[in-house]
Design a protein around this motif. Structure first.
Motif, PDB file in Angstrom:
ATOM      1  N   SER A  99     -28.140   1.475  45.884  1.00 31.24           N
ATOM      2  CA  SER A  99     -26.988   0.698  46.327  1.00 31.24           C
ATOM      3  C   SER A  99     -27.037  -0.734  45.796  1.00 31.24           C
ATOM      4  O   SER A  99     -27.097  -1.708  46.547  1.00 31.24           O
ATOM      5  CB  SER A  99     -26.904   0.693  47.861  1.00 31.24           C
ATOM      6  N   VAL A 100     -26.992  -0.846  44.484  1.00 28.94           N
ATOM      7  CA  VAL A 100     -27.047  -2.137  43.797  1.00 28.94           C
ATOM      8  C   VAL A 100     -25.654  -2.471  43.262  1.00 28.94           C
ATOM      9  O   VAL A 100     -24.983  -1.619  42.689  1.00 28.94           O
ATOM     10  CB  VAL A 100     -28.080  -2.096  42.651  1.00 28.94           C
ATOM     11  N   GLU A 101     -25.226  -3.715  43.427  1.00 30.33           N
ATOM     12  CA  GLU A 101     -23.869  -4.104  43.025  1.00 30.33           C
ATOM     13  C   GLU A 101     -23.674  -4.055  41.512  1.00 30.33           C
ATOM     14  O   GLU A 101     -22.641  -3.586  41.029  1.00 30.33           O
ATOM     15  CB  GLU A 101     -23.538  -5.500  43.549  1.00 30.33           C
ATOM     16  N   ASN A 102     -24.609  -4.568  40.764  1.00 29.61           N
ATOM     17  CA  ASN A 102     -24.526  -4.584  39.298  1.00 29.61           C
ATOM     18  C   ASN A 102     -25.847  -4.066  38.724  1.00 29.61           C
ATOM     19  O   ASN A 102     -26.714  -4.858  38.357  1.00 29.61           O
ATOM     20  CB  ASN A 102     -24.276  -6.007  38.788  1.00 29.61           C
ATOM     21  N   PRO A 103     -26.020  -2.754  38.649  1.00 38.58           N
ATOM     22  CA  PRO A 103     -27.318  -2.224  38.212  1.00 38.58           C
ATOM     23  C   PRO A 103     -27.761  -2.730  36.839  1.00 38.58           C
ATOM     24  O   PRO A 103     -28.900  -3.172  36.664  1.00 38.58           O
ATOM     25  CB  PRO A 103     -27.091  -0.709  38.209  1.00 38.58           C
TER      26      PRO A 103
END
Length: 216
Positions: free
Chosen positions: A117-121
């Motif tokens: 659940s990372v915004e900008n992997p």
């Protein structure tokens, strides 16, 4: 395995876990960093940096940069990041530069990375500035080249899982994505990629597939 940890509240400003600058031949390993800013940040004039077996989150991810803020000539090379677990971070594998900078970032590897659940992997941002999205277009920029993303997987909490926002004046070159599988945290939703002036190649299964320009 024993992890050494550093902690601060997730909303605490300017609290980089570890910052490296004017250094070479540095190894960071077996570390857990939960902070309000970058878990690890790599600054100007650094080379031969190895970051491995890191748990990051909350925080802003592992960032190369920001670089070139004062218009200086950047020299960053041979940065290797592997076996990192990003948990609920705003960014994952990030390179960020100011347009007024010059010089180079080259020989970067992100390998065996997990995102939760990372915004900008995956993100390259060559338009980094004080007001996000309001950067004045410049003819200068830091040359970013030979960046490899290999064996990366996990979930993105935003629609754009891969963002390679490279300068229209100073292209990113030698970008390689190999065995990347990113999906949405929202069941039934799809993630996309956004690439601007990024040259390179895709090998193996890569999802979402970025629209890289063919390397010449």
């Amino acid at each position: 395995m024993h992890f050494i940890g550093t902690y601060s509240p997730g909303d605490s400003p300017n609290t980089d876990g570890i910052h490296i600058q004017f250094s070479e031949d540095i190894t960071i390993t077996n570390t857990m960093i939960r902070t309000g800013d970058d878990c690890v940040s790599v600054g100007d004039y650094t080379s031969n940096i190895n970051i491995s077996s890191l748990i990051c989150g909350p925080g802003h991810g592992v960032s190369i940069g920001s670089l070139g803020r004062s218009g200086n000539a950047v020299e960053v090379e041979n940065i290797h990041v592997r076996k990192v677990y990003f948990e609920h971070t705003t960014n994952g594998a990030r390179i960020k530069t100011w347009q007024v900078g010059t010089g180079y970032v080259r020989g970067v590897t992100f390998e065996d990375i997990k995102f939760d659940s990372v915004e900008n992997p995956i993100i390259i941002d060559q338009y980094y500035c004080k007001s996000r999205g309001a950067c004045e277009e410049k003819q200068t920029g830091v040359h970013i080249s030979n960046v490899t993303y290999s064996d990366l997987s996990g979930t993105s909490s935003t629609d754009v899982a891969i963002s390679l926002n490279c300068s229209r004046s100073v292209a990113c070159k030698g970008i390689v994505l190999k065995s990347v599988n990113l999906t949405s945290t929202i069941p039934g939703s799809r993630v996309t990629s956004n690439c601007i002036n990024a040259y390179g190649n895709v090998t193996g299964e890569v999802q979402p597939k970025p629209s890289l320009l063919l390397q010449t």
